[in-house]
Design a protein around this motif. Structure first.
Motif, PDB file in Angstrom:
ATOM      1  N   GLY A   1       0.821  -1.214   0.000  1.00 20.98           N
ATOM      2  CA  GLY A   1       0.000   0.000   0.000  1.00 20.98           C
ATOM      3  C   GLY A   1       0.850   1.257   0.000  1.00 20.98           C
ATOM      4  O   GLY A   1       0.540   2.237  -0.674  1.00 20.98           O
ATOM      5  N   PHE A   2       1.946   1.227   0.752  1.00 24.73           N
ATOM      6  CA  PHE A   2       2.841   2.382   0.782  1.00 24.73           C
ATOM      7  C   PHE A   2       3.488   2.601  -0.579  1.00 24.73           C
ATOM      8  O   PHE A   2       3.526   3.725  -1.083  1.00 24.73           O
ATOM      9  CB  PHE A   2       3.927   2.213   1.844  1.00 24.73           C
ATOM     10  CG  PHE A   2       4.893   3.358   1.840  1.00 24.73           C
ATOM     11  CD1 PHE A   2       4.567   4.538   2.481  1.00 24.73           C
ATOM     12  CD2 PHE A   2       6.100   3.265   1.168  1.00 24.73           C
ATOM     13  CE1 PHE A   2       5.440   5.617   2.459  1.00 24.73           C
ATOM     14  CE2 PHE A   2       6.979   4.342   1.141  1.00 24.73           C
ATOM     15  CZ  PHE A   2       6.645   5.513   1.788  1.00 24.73           C
TER      16      PHE A   2
ATOM     17  N   ASP B   1      16.325  -4.211  -3.836  1.00 25.53           N
ATOM     18  CA  ASP B   1      16.131  -4.452  -5.264  1.00 25.53           C
ATOM     19  C   ASP B   1      15.074  -3.486  -5.803  1.00 25.53           C
ATOM     20  O   ASP B   1      13.888  -3.613  -5.478  1.00 25.53           O
ATOM     21  CB  ASP B   1      15.684  -5.895  -5.494  1.00 25.53           C
ATOM     22  CG  ASP B   1      15.660  -6.274  -6.964  1.00 25.53           C
ATOM     23  OD1 ASP B   1      15.758  -5.367  -7.825  1.00 25.53           O
ATOM     24  OD2 ASP B   1      15.539  -7.467  -7.248  1.00 25.53           O
ATOM     25  N   PRO B   2      15.463  -2.505  -6.611  1.00 25.46           N
ATOM     26  CA  PRO B   2      14.509  -1.530  -7.146  1.00 25.46           C
ATOM     27  C   PRO B   2      13.383  -2.177  -7.947  1.00 25.46           C
ATOM     28  O   PRO B   2      12.305  -1.614  -8.068  1.00 25.46           O
ATOM     29  CB  PRO B   2      15.356  -0.627  -8.049  1.00 25.46           C
ATOM     30  CG  PRO B   2      16.757  -0.884  -7.670  1.00 25.46           C
ATOM     31  CD  PRO B   2      16.825  -2.237  -7.054  1.00 25.46           C
ATOM     32  N   ARG B   3      13.600  -3.374  -8.464  1.00 21.12           N
ATOM     33  CA  ARG B   3      12.544  -4.038  -9.244  1.00 21.12           C
ATOM     34  C   ARG B   3      11.318  -4.320  -8.390  1.00 21.12           C
ATOM     35  O   ARG B   3      10.200  -4.320  -8.893  1.00 21.12           O
ATOM     36  CB  ARG B   3      13.070  -5.332  -9.875  1.00 21.12           C
ATOM     37  CG  ARG B   3      14.110  -5.064 -10.956  1.00 21.12           C
ATOM     38  CD  ARG B   3      14.673  -6.339 -11.489  1.00 21.12           C
ATOM     39  NE  ARG B   3      15.408  -7.011 -10.401  1.00 21.12           N
ATOM     40  CZ  ARG B   3      16.099  -8.121 -10.546  1.00 21.12           C
ATOM     41  NH1 ARG B   3      16.141  -8.719 -11.712  1.00 21.12           N
ATOM     42  NH2 ARG B   3      16.746  -8.651  -9.528  1.00 21.12           N
TER      43      ARG B   3
ATOM     44  N   GLY C   1       7.596  -2.853  -9.573  1.00 18.82           N
ATOM     45  CA  GLY C   1       6.393  -3.664  -9.781  1.00 18.82           C
ATOM     46  C   GLY C   1       5.156  -2.971  -9.252  1.00 18.82           C
ATOM     47  O   GLY C   1       4.103  -2.986  -9.879  1.00 18.82           O
ATOM     48  N   TYR C   2       5.277  -2.332  -8.098  1.00 21.75           N
ATOM     49  CA  TYR C   2       4.140  -1.636  -7.510  1.00 21.75           C
ATOM     50  C   TYR C   2       3.881  -0.299  -8.199  1.00 21.75           C
ATOM     51  O   TYR C   2       2.735   0.095  -8.351  1.00 21.75           O
ATOM     52  CB  TYR C   2       4.369  -1.407  -6.018  1.00 21.75           C
ATOM     53  CG  TYR C   2       4.344  -2.690  -5.240  1.00 21.75           C
ATOM     54  CD1 TYR C   2       3.140  -3.294  -4.926  1.00 21.75           C
ATOM     55  CD2 TYR C   2       5.518  -3.305  -4.838  1.00 21.75           C
ATOM     56  CE1 TYR C   2       3.111  -4.483  -4.221  1.00 21.75           C
ATOM     57  CE2 TYR C   2       5.498  -4.492  -4.126  1.00 21.75           C
ATOM     58  CZ  TYR C   2       4.296  -5.076  -3.831  1.00 21.75           C
ATOM     59  OH  TYR C   2       4.265  -6.252  -3.133  1.00 21.75           O
ATOM     60  N   THR C   3       4.923   0.394  -8.603  1.00 20.44           N
ATOM     61  CA  THR C   3       4.702   1.691  -9.247  1.00 20.44           C
ATOM     62  C   THR C   3       4.053   1.505 -10.606  1.00 20.44           C
ATOM     63  O   THR C   3       3.243   2.317 -11.014  1.00 20.44           O
ATOM     64  CB  THR C   3       6.007   2.493  -9.377  1.00 20.44           C
ATOM     65  OG1 THR C   3       6.962   1.758 -10.130  1.00 20.44           O
ATOM     66  CG2 THR C   3       6.582   2.823  -8.021  1.00 20.44           C
TER      67      THR C   3
ATOM     68  N   GLU D   1       0.117   3.025 -12.007  1.00 23.84           N
ATOM     69  CA  GLU D   1      -0.109   3.787 -13.236  1.00 23.84           C
ATOM     70  C   GLU D   1      -1.074   3.095 -14.187  1.00 23.84           C
ATOM     71  O   GLU D   1      -1.398   3.627 -15.237  1.00 23.84           O
ATOM     72  CB  GLU D   1       1.232   4.014 -13.937  1.00 23.84           C
ATOM     73  CG  GLU D   1       2.181   4.867 -13.119  1.00 23.84           C
ATOM     74  CD  GLU D   1       3.569   4.942 -13.721  1.00 23.84           C
ATOM     75  OE1 GLU D   1       3.827   4.265 -14.734  1.00 23.84           O
ATOM     76  OE2 GLU D   1       4.390   5.667 -13.156  1.00 23.84           O
ATOM     77  N   MET D   2      -1.564   1.925 -13.803  1.00 26.09           N
ATOM     78  CA  MET D   2      -2.377   1.120 -14.688  1.00 26.09           C
ATOM     79  C   MET D   2      -3.617   1.861 -15.193  1.00 26.09           C
ATOM     80  O   MET D   2      -4.009   1.713 -16.341  1.00 26.09           O
ATOM     81  CB  MET D   2      -2.804  -0.169 -13.977  1.00 26.09           C
ATOM     82  CG  MET D   2      -3.114  -1.262 -14.941  1.00 26.09           C
ATOM     83  SD  MET D   2      -3.690  -2.810 -14.233  1.00 26.09           S
ATOM     84  CE  MET D   2      -2.770  -3.099 -12.796  1.00 26.09           C
ATOM     85  N   PHE D   3      -4.241   2.664 -14.345  1.00 26.36           N
ATOM     86  CA  PHE D   3      -5.479   3.329 -14.734  1.00 26.36           C
ATOM     87  C   PHE D   3      -5.317   4.824 -14.975  1.00 26.36           C
ATOM     88  O   PHE D   3      -6.302   5.524 -15.155  1.00 26.36           O
ATOM     89  CB  PHE D   3      -6.561   3.078 -13.677  1.00 26.36           C
ATOM     90  CG  PHE D   3      -6.971   1.637 -13.618  1.00 26.36           C
ATOM     91  CD1 PHE D   3      -7.756   1.085 -14.620  1.00 26.36           C
ATOM     92  CD2 PHE D   3      -6.544   0.831 -12.588  1.00 26.36           C
ATOM     93  CE1 PHE D   3      -8.123  -0.246 -14.577  1.00 26.36           C
ATOM     94  CE2 PHE D   3      -6.907  -0.499 -12.530  1.00 26.36           C
ATOM     95  CZ  PHE D   3      -7.703  -1.038 -13.533  1.00 26.36           C
TER      96      PHE D   3
END
Length: 70
Positions: free
Chosen positions: A24-25, A47-49, A53-55, A59-61
């Motif tokens: 959530g954060f 690991d920035p990956r 994944g969350y960022t 942005e999906m919508f």
């Protein structure tokens, strides 16, 4: 275990774990425009990956054709 105990005391139902708070954060920070570097500074991810994944999900919508329906 500690988190579960406090959510039970607070009367919150449903699964809530450290992962829920962490994800959530990440998502909320990305939605508010925080940079990858700033998120990593707070979460201490190695690991920035993981953060990416969350960022990407946040942005999906953004600018989605059905945005006004969501």
């Amino acid at each position: 275990m500690i988190l579960r105990r406090w959510t039970d005391r607070g009367g919150l139902d449903g699964p809530l774990a450290a992962h829920s708070l962490r994800s959530g954060f990440f998502t909320s920070a990305a939605e508010h425009g925080d940079s990858l570097q700033r998120i990593i500074e707070v979460t201490l991810q190695t690991d920035p990956r993981t953060v990416l994944g969350y960022t990407r999900r946040s942005e999906m919508f953004r600018d989605h054709a059905g945005e006004r329906f969501l």
